[in-house]
Design an enzyme around this catalytic site. Structure first.
Site, PDB file in Angstrom:
ATOM      1  N   ARG A 105       0.805  -1.223   0.000  1.00 35.80           N
ATOM      2  CA  ARG A 105       0.000   0.000   0.000  1.00 35.80           C
ATOM      3  C   ARG A 105       0.839   1.275   0.000  1.00 35.80           C
ATOM      4  NH1 ARG A 105      -5.081  -1.108   3.878  1.00 35.80           N
ATOM      5  NH2 ARG A 105      -5.924  -2.899   2.799  1.00 35.80           N
ATOM      6  N   ASP A 113     -14.504  11.517  11.210  1.00 37.12           N
ATOM      7  CA  ASP A 113     -13.610  10.480  10.674  1.00 37.12           C
ATOM      8  C   ASP A 113     -12.185  11.024  10.668  1.00 37.12           C
ATOM      9  OD1 ASP A 113     -14.382   7.721   8.989  1.00 37.12           O
ATOM     10  OD2 ASP A 113     -12.374   8.483   8.560  1.00 37.12           O
TER      11      ASP A 113
END
Ligand SMILES: C[S@@+](CC[C@H](N)C(=O)[O-])C[C@H]1O[C@@H](n2cnc3c(N)ncnc32)[C@H](O)[C@@H]1O
Length: 280
Positions: free
Chosen positions: A39, A150
């Site tokens: 990633r 978030d």
């Protein structure tokens, strides 16, 4: 971009995963090295760094480190979500919890309702909550505040836009979609009466001082978030929820999540459709 030659050494993996864990609680165990390597390889290449160790120093010391950390968070967080997720729990919320709160507050002469959707991703969860509050008809004229938070700026941008594609509606009754959305360019836009009840903000669940600024809330939704934390991280975050909830307030976790061995501050309350944690 050539990324396949980069390999992450065990030492640098340990440094990177500890750094990420300390920042936001995301926990990578020893089996996840290749996941992190895959990633983050593009980020190493993007900044034209030699290897992951240089990338680690970049994250630690570069003048653009805050921006880079945001990019890492956007890449590493799992943001899967959709409207009306976990229907039995939402039924307990709409048919039993909301009427109970409306009644108790009505008796006490209070007319405000505060709900926090912690780890709200692209906003489907707090928007669902707002639709259910409106459907209930119990809070007309009340001060209703639904806060979606978030740690990923990318998802918050989408949440604020309020436009959704078909995958967000996989569990939505078409009646609800037609009532609360208008079609725009192949997507669906949330209508203003729902939008007005919800606001969004950046908040790291491991940032106690910022969380304290939220004040008290009646209900916390934190679903499918703490699964990514280890036991210590889960405990920390649950304590934050305990501190923010009013006595008797409710904590709604994802259906695979529980407070077993994490907290004694909540009891499981049985409703017709589901069991929900209540602050004792
Ligand atoms: C799988 S989504 C869950 C979305 C929604 N609650 C639901 O159940 O559909 C998990 C979200 O938690 C957020 N998250 C992960 N760690 C976080 C942290 N330390 N602080 C705040 N949010 C976090 C991720 O960015 C992601 O959007």
């Amino acid at each position: 971009m050539i990324t396949h030659e980069l390999s992450l050494s065990d030492t640098t993996y340990r440094l990177l995963k500890e750094f990420i864990y300390r920042h936001c609680g995301l926990f990578f165990d020893d089996g996840n090295k290749y996941l992190l390597e895959r990633r983050l390889a593009n980020r190493v290449a993007l900044h034209q760094l030699r290897d992951f160790q240089e990338y680690y120093y970049y994250l630690m010391y570069d003048k653009n480190r805050a921006e880079e950390l945001n990019a890492v968070i956007d890449i590493l967080t799992i943001n899967e979500t959709y409207f009306f997720r976990e229907v039995p729990q939402l039924k307990a919320f709409a048919e039993e919890i909301l009427p109970e709160i409306a009644e108790a507050k009505g008796r006490a002469g209070e007319r405000s309702l505060r709900i926090w959707s912690a780890g709200c991703s692209t906003g489907e969860e707090p928007h669902t909550v707002a639709m259910l509050v409106l459907d209930s008809g119990l809070f007309a004229g009340w001060e209703v505040e639904i806060f979606g938070s978030d740690i990923s700026h990318r998802v918050l941008k989408i949440a604020r836009k309020g436009e959704y594609g078909p995958s967000s509606f996989r569990c939505t009754d078409p009646l609800h979609r037609d009532k609360y959305f208008t079609p725009v360019d192949g997507k669906w836009r949330i209508i203003d009466p729902v939008r007005r009840l919800v606001h969004f903000g950046y908040l790291n669940l491991f940032d106690s001082s910022r969380i304290a600024l939220l004040g008290e809330v009646d209900i916390v939704f934190c679903r499918n978030v703490i699964i990514y934390f280890d036991k210590e991280g889960k405990k920390k975050v649950i304590t934050e929820f305990e501190n923010r909830l009013k006595t008797g307030g409710y904590l709604l976790l994802g259906h695979s999540e529980s407070l077993m061995n994490l907290s004694t501050a909540f009891r499981l309350k049985h409703f017709k459709h589901d069991m929900v944690y209540q602050k004792a």
